[in-house]
Design a protein around this motif. Structure first.
Motif, PDB file in Angstrom:
ATOM      1  N   VAL A  32       1.334  -1.243   0.018  1.00 31.73           N
ATOM      2  CA  VAL A  32       0.149   0.119  -0.018  1.00 31.73           C
ATOM      3  C   VAL A  32       1.003   1.424   0.254  1.00 31.73           C
ATOM      4  O   VAL A  32       0.701   2.196  -0.662  1.00 31.73           O
ATOM      5  CB  VAL A  32      -0.930  -0.054   1.167  1.00 31.73           C
ATOM      6  CG1 VAL A  32      -1.622   0.984   1.366  1.00 31.73           C
ATOM      7  CG2 VAL A  32      -2.142  -1.014   1.013  1.00 31.73           C
ATOM      8  N   TYR A  33       1.988   1.104   0.694  1.00 32.14           N
ATOM      9  CA  TYR A  33       3.037   2.615   0.886  1.00 32.14           C
ATOM     10  C   TYR A  33       3.631   2.663  -0.685  1.00 32.14           C
ATOM     11  O   TYR A  33       3.373   3.619  -1.555  1.00 32.14           O
ATOM     12  CB  TYR A  33       3.833   2.041   1.990  1.00 32.14           C
ATOM     13  CG  TYR A  33       5.152   3.323   1.348  1.00 32.14           C
ATOM     14  CD1 TYR A  33       5.114   4.907   2.232  1.00 32.14           C
ATOM     15  CD2 TYR A  33       6.490   2.987   1.510  1.00 32.14           C
ATOM     16  CE1 TYR A  33       5.951   5.581   2.615  1.00 32.14           C
ATOM     17  CE2 TYR A  33       7.459   3.909   1.179  1.00 32.14           C
ATOM     18  CZ  TYR A  33       7.138   4.873   1.463  1.00 32.14           C
ATOM     19  OH  TYR A  33       8.166   5.633   1.697  1.00 32.14           O
ATOM     20  N   PHE A  38       4.106   5.556  -5.902  1.00 37.79           N
ATOM     21  CA  PHE A  38       3.925   5.534  -6.469  1.00 37.79           C
ATOM     22  C   PHE A  38       3.193   6.290  -8.129  1.00 37.79           C
ATOM     23  O   PHE A  38       3.140   6.475  -8.452  1.00 37.79           O
ATOM     24  CB  PHE A  38       3.430   3.994  -7.202  1.00 37.79           C
ATOM     25  CG  PHE A  38       3.486   3.405  -8.786  1.00 37.79           C
ATOM     26  CD1 PHE A  38       4.758   3.391  -9.279  1.00 37.79           C
ATOM     27  CD2 PHE A  38       1.595   4.014  -9.115  1.00 37.79           C
ATOM     28  CE1 PHE A  38       4.717   3.149 -10.888  1.00 37.79           C
ATOM     29  CE2 PHE A  38       2.235   3.523 -10.789  1.00 37.79           C
ATOM     30  CZ  PHE A  38       3.592   3.354 -11.855  1.00 37.79           C
ATOM     31  N   ILE A  39       2.399   6.368  -7.288  1.00 38.87           N
ATOM     32  CA  ILE A  39       0.849   7.217  -7.298  1.00 38.87           C
ATOM     33  C   ILE A  39       1.531   8.715  -7.753  1.00 38.87           C
ATOM     34  O   ILE A  39       1.264   9.140  -8.402  1.00 38.87           O
ATOM     35  CB  ILE A  39      -0.749   6.993  -7.143  1.00 38.87           C
ATOM     36  CG1 ILE A  39      -1.619   5.645  -7.341  1.00 38.87           C
ATOM     37  CG2 ILE A  39      -1.661   7.837  -7.218  1.00 38.87           C
ATOM     38  CD1 ILE A  39      -2.044   5.205  -6.826  1.00 38.87           C
ATOM     39  N   GLU A  40       1.591   8.929  -6.106  1.00 42.82           N
ATOM     40  CA  GLU A  40       1.988  10.481  -6.343  1.00 42.82           C
ATOM     41  C   GLU A  40       3.276  11.150  -6.712  1.00 42.82           C
ATOM     42  O   GLU A  40       3.544  11.917  -7.394  1.00 42.82           O
ATOM     43  CB  GLU A  40       2.499  10.274  -4.271  1.00 42.82           C
ATOM     44  CG  GLU A  40       2.515  12.119  -4.114  1.00 42.82           C
ATOM     45  CD  GLU A  40       2.825  11.466  -2.632  1.00 42.82           C
ATOM     46  OE1 GLU A  40       4.113  10.987  -1.724  1.00 42.82           O
ATOM     47  OE2 GLU A  40       1.796  12.074  -1.470  1.00 42.82           O
ATOM     48  N   SER A  41       4.241  10.099  -7.031  1.00 43.82           N
ATOM     49  CA  SER A  41       5.568  10.241  -7.558  1.00 43.82           C
ATOM     50  C   SER A  41       4.937  10.655  -8.889  1.00 43.82           C
ATOM     51  O   SER A  41       6.388  11.222  -9.777  1.00 43.82           O
ATOM     52  CB  SER A  41       6.664   9.083  -7.797  1.00 43.82           C
ATOM     53  OG  SER A  41       6.483   8.651  -8.275  1.00 43.82           O
ATOM     54  N   LEU A  42       4.596   9.629  -9.790  1.00 46.32           N
ATOM     55  CA  LEU A  42       3.822  10.142 -10.694  1.00 46.32           C
ATOM     56  C   LEU A  42       2.899  10.746 -11.666  1.00 46.32           C
ATOM     57  O   LEU A  42       2.106  11.165 -12.506  1.00 46.32           O
ATOM     58  CB  LEU A  42       3.475   8.428 -11.534  1.00 46.32           C
ATOM     59  CG  LEU A  42       4.355   7.606 -12.285  1.00 46.32           C
ATOM     60  CD1 LEU A  42       3.743   6.475 -13.008  1.00 46.32           C
ATOM     61  CD2 LEU A  42       5.505   8.084 -12.735  1.00 46.32           C
ATOM     62  N   GLU A  43       2.485  11.805 -10.114  1.00 40.84           N
ATOM     63  CA  GLU A  43       1.772  12.386 -10.295  1.00 40.84           C
ATOM     64  C   GLU A  43      -0.075  12.214 -10.937  1.00 40.84           C
ATOM     65  O   GLU A  43      -0.603  13.136 -11.949  1.00 40.84           O
ATOM     66  CB  GLU A  43       2.293  13.859 -10.846  1.00 40.84           C
ATOM     67  CG  GLU A  43       3.670  14.592 -10.348  1.00 40.84           C
ATOM     68  CD  GLU A  43       3.584  15.740 -10.804  1.00 40.84           C
ATOM     69  OE1 GLU A  43       3.224  15.923 -11.807  1.00 40.84           O
ATOM     70  OE2 GLU A  43       4.772  16.317  -9.874  1.00 40.84           O
ATOM     71  N   ILE A  44      -0.368  10.742 -10.741  1.00 38.82           N
ATOM     72  CA  ILE A  44      -1.738  10.361 -11.178  1.00 38.82           C
ATOM     73  C   ILE A  44      -2.746  10.991 -10.222  1.00 38.82           C
ATOM     74  O   ILE A  44      -2.762  11.031  -9.056  1.00 38.82           O
ATOM     75  CB  ILE A  44      -1.346   9.161 -11.418  1.00 38.82           C
ATOM     76  CG1 ILE A  44      -0.076   8.355 -12.142  1.00 38.82           C
ATOM     77  CG2 ILE A  44      -3.050   8.507 -11.666  1.00 38.82           C
ATOM     78  CD1 ILE A  44       0.215   7.039 -11.937  1.00 38.82           C
ATOM     79  N   MET A  57      -6.136  -7.051  -2.763  1.00 39.65           N
ATOM     80  CA  MET A  57      -6.270  -6.145  -1.629  1.00 39.65           C
ATOM     81  C   MET A  57      -5.201  -5.237  -1.064  1.00 39.65           C
ATOM     82  O   MET A  57      -6.243  -4.400  -0.448  1.00 39.65           O
ATOM     83  CB  MET A  57      -5.433  -8.197  -0.357  1.00 39.65           C
ATOM     84  CG  MET A  57      -6.561  -9.050  -0.560  1.00 39.65           C
ATOM     85  SD  MET A  57      -5.219 -10.183   0.601  1.00 39.65           S
ATOM     86  CE  MET A  57      -4.034 -10.458  -0.386  1.00 39.65           C
ATOM     87  N   THR A  58      -4.304  -5.031  -1.767  1.00 44.12           N
ATOM     88  CA  THR A  58      -3.464  -4.258  -1.828  1.00 44.12           C
ATOM     89  C   THR A  58      -4.720  -2.776  -2.540  1.00 44.12           C
ATOM     90  O   THR A  58      -4.626  -1.863  -1.442  1.00 44.12           O
ATOM     91  CB  THR A  58      -2.024  -3.932  -2.778  1.00 44.12           C
ATOM     92  OG1 THR A  58      -1.671  -4.822  -2.334  1.00 44.12           O
ATOM     93  CG2 THR A  58      -1.711  -2.794  -2.497  1.00 44.12           C
ATOM     94  N   ILE A  59      -5.392  -2.601  -3.713  1.00 43.01           N
ATOM     95  CA  ILE A  59      -6.130  -2.054  -3.821  1.00 43.01           C
ATOM     96  C   ILE A  59      -7.112  -1.933  -3.536  1.00 43.01           C
ATOM     97  O   ILE A  59      -8.064  -0.702  -2.268  1.00 43.01           O
ATOM     98  CB  ILE A  59      -6.277  -1.614  -4.899  1.00 43.01           C
ATOM     99  CG1 ILE A  59      -7.223  -2.815  -5.809  1.00 43.01           C
ATOM    100  CG2 ILE A  59      -5.066  -1.678  -6.221  1.00 43.01           C
ATOM    101  CD1 ILE A  59      -8.036  -2.114  -7.177  1.00 43.01           C
ATOM    102  N   ASP A  65      -8.106   3.503   2.905  1.00 41.95           N
ATOM    103  CA  ASP A  65      -6.856   4.266   4.306  1.00 41.95           C
ATOM    104  C   ASP A  65      -7.727   5.895   3.160  1.00 41.95           C
ATOM    105  O   ASP A  65      -7.740   6.784   3.583  1.00 41.95           O
ATOM    106  CB  ASP A  65      -5.838   4.134   3.424  1.00 41.95           C
ATOM    107  CG  ASP A  65      -5.589   2.933   4.309  1.00 41.95           C
ATOM    108  OD1 ASP A  65      -6.839   2.447   5.476  1.00 41.95           O
ATOM    109  OD2 ASP A  65      -4.397   1.954   4.714  1.00 41.95           O
ATOM    110  N   ASP A  66      -7.338   5.635   1.627  1.00 42.26           N
ATOM    111  CA  ASP A  66      -7.491   6.951   1.146  1.00 42.26           C
ATOM    112  C   ASP A  66      -9.016   7.173   0.167  1.00 42.26           C
ATOM    113  O   ASP A  66      -8.387   7.522  -0.882  1.00 42.26           O
ATOM    114  CB  ASP A  66      -5.849   7.207   0.592  1.00 42.26           C
ATOM    115  CG  ASP A  66      -5.243   7.920   1.450  1.00 42.26           C
ATOM    116  OD1 ASP A  66      -5.474   8.763   2.133  1.00 42.26           O
ATOM    117  OD2 ASP A  66      -3.903   7.006   1.474  1.00 42.26           O
ATOM    118  N   PRO A  67      -9.628   7.050   0.597  1.00 46.38           N
ATOM    119  CA  PRO A  67     -10.597   7.214  -0.751  1.00 46.38           C
ATOM    120  C   PRO A  67     -11.281   8.297  -2.068  1.00 46.38           C
ATOM    121  O   PRO A  67     -11.568   7.926  -2.107  1.00 46.38           O
ATOM    122  CB  PRO A  67     -12.196   6.985   0.415  1.00 46.38           C
ATOM    123  CG  PRO A  67     -11.787   7.770   1.689  1.00 46.38           C
ATOM    124  CD  PRO A  67     -10.423   7.558   2.055  1.00 46.38           C
TER     125      PRO A  67
END
Length: 87
Positions: A32-33, A38-44, A57-59, A65-67
């Motif tokens: 999850v981290y 990953f999402i943050e670093s690619l600015e998605i 399970m991860t998603i 955690d962050d809906p």
């Protein structure tokens, strides 16, 4: 999906698939981290997330955690439990 105008990325969680460990002594980050970073670093912004097996399970955990950080989830081949030590 790309032809329909979507940006598509398919990361391997560290230690899985074709991912390589750059430092064999480094601790592998929790999935999850890793996904959040990953999402943050690619600015998605507002991704649609797809996960199979451990990815599901991860998603699921990421979503609980962050809906506000995603638009939709597609989960297959797993129990979408957010209470797990894996993620």
């Amino acid at each position: 999906l790309v032809e329909a105008g979507f940006r598509v990325t398919a990361p391997d969680a560290p230690g899985f698939g074709n991912s390589k460990t750059l430092n064999p002594n480094a601790k592998t980050p929790k999935p999850v981290y890793f996904l959040h970073t990953f999402i943050e670093s690619l600015e998605i912004r507002n991704p649609h997330l797809v996960g199979n097996s451990m990815g599901g399970m991860t998603i699921s955990k990421f979503a609980s955690d962050d809906p506000e950080l995603f638009l939709s989830l597609t989960i297959s081949g797993c129990d979408p439990s957010v209470e797990t030590n894996v993620v």
